[in-house]
Design an enzyme around this catalytic site. Sequence first.
Site, mmCIF file in Angstrom:
data_model
loop_
_atom_site.group_PDB
_atom_site.id
_atom_site.type_symbol
_atom_site.label_atom_id
_atom_site.label_comp_id
_atom_site.label_asym_id
_atom_site.label_seq_id
_atom_site.Cartn_x
_atom_site.Cartn_y
_atom_site.Cartn_z
ATOM 1 C CG ASN A 237 2.893 -5.542 -4.668
ATOM 2 O OD1 ASN A 237 1.685 -5.342 -4.529
ATOM 3 N ND2 ASN A 237 3.656 -5.992 -3.692
ATOM 4 C CG HIS B 81 -0.014 4.886 -0.387
ATOM 5 N ND1 HIS B 81 1.277 4.600 -0.012
ATOM 6 C CD2 HIS B 81 -0.786 3.957 0.216
ATOM 7 C CE1 HIS B 81 1.289 3.539 0.779
ATOM 8 N NE2 HIS B 81 0.052 3.132 0.937
ATOM 9 C CG ASP C 68 6.429 5.487 -10.200
ATOM 10 O OD1 ASP C 68 5.478 4.715 -10.413
ATOM 11 O OD2 ASP C 68 7.432 5.135 -9.530
ATOM 12 C CG HIS D 111 5.385 3.831 -6.268
ATOM 13 N ND1 HIS D 111 6.081 3.662 -7.455
ATOM 14 C CD2 HIS D 111 5.296 2.575 -5.728
ATOM 15 C CE1 HIS D 111 6.393 2.387 -7.607
ATOM 16 N NE2 HIS D 111 5.924 1.703 -6.589
ATOM 17 C CG ASN E 111 7.827 -3.528 -7.638
ATOM 18 O OD1 ASN E 111 8.621 -4.245 -8.232
ATOM 19 N ND2 ASN E 111 8.061 -3.056 -6.436
ATOM 20 C CG PHE F 287 -1.781 -1.753 -2.106
ATOM 21 C CD1 PHE F 287 -1.215 -0.618 -1.557
ATOM 22 C CD2 PHE F 287 -2.936 -2.263 -1.537
ATOM 23 C CE1 PHE F 287 -1.783 -0.011 -0.454
ATOM 24 C CE2 PHE F 287 -3.517 -1.661 -0.436
ATOM 25 C CZ PHE F 287 -2.933 -0.523 0.103
#
Length: 195
Positions: A70, A17, A95, A22, A116, A68
């Site tokens: 969320n 990632h 972001d 993101h 999120n 993570f």
Amino acid sequence: MAGLRLVVGLGNPGAEHLRTRHNAGFWFVDALAQREGVRFGIESKLHAETARIVVDGQPVWLLKPITFMNRSGLAVAAALRYWKIDPAEMLVAHDELDLPAGTVRLKFDGGHGGQNGLRDLFAHLGHGRFHRLRIGIGHPGHKDRVTSWVLGRPGVNDEQAILGGVGAALDLVPMIVAGEFDKAMQRLHTSNRDS
């Protein structure tokens, strides 16, 4: 208005990632840590990586949730409690789909705009009364493409634009930490126009 004691970058952990859109919030806090010559360490009780810098005599914590995106609120709420920091003394870098790639804006309060990580912060804090550094990543043009867009890596031009926006925001950190948000916002608007 009070200055800052905590800077949070939102993103997803893991090498896969690292360079995704993101993770623009992580890009910002990583660049800040690098500029200040500090390294992040895992703080398992806070579900995050943390580092500490001093800006013009003011100690400031840096935080990257490892939960993570969320579930970002879990780490942020734990850190605010542990360090006894008011949410108004926090800047959350994230972001932002609604800004062109590389455009950076400061904001206080308001909604989560469907982001999120912010959504989960709202769920944990019960409000949005904290500062945000909105890092533009552009929009794919259709809502059906948003997930693959934010989880994808930007093209070379967009990546350079985002890194340029991060660099412009870094230059304003002393001003932001001191609580001179209006002045910092003006500077950001000017630098975005000039670029």
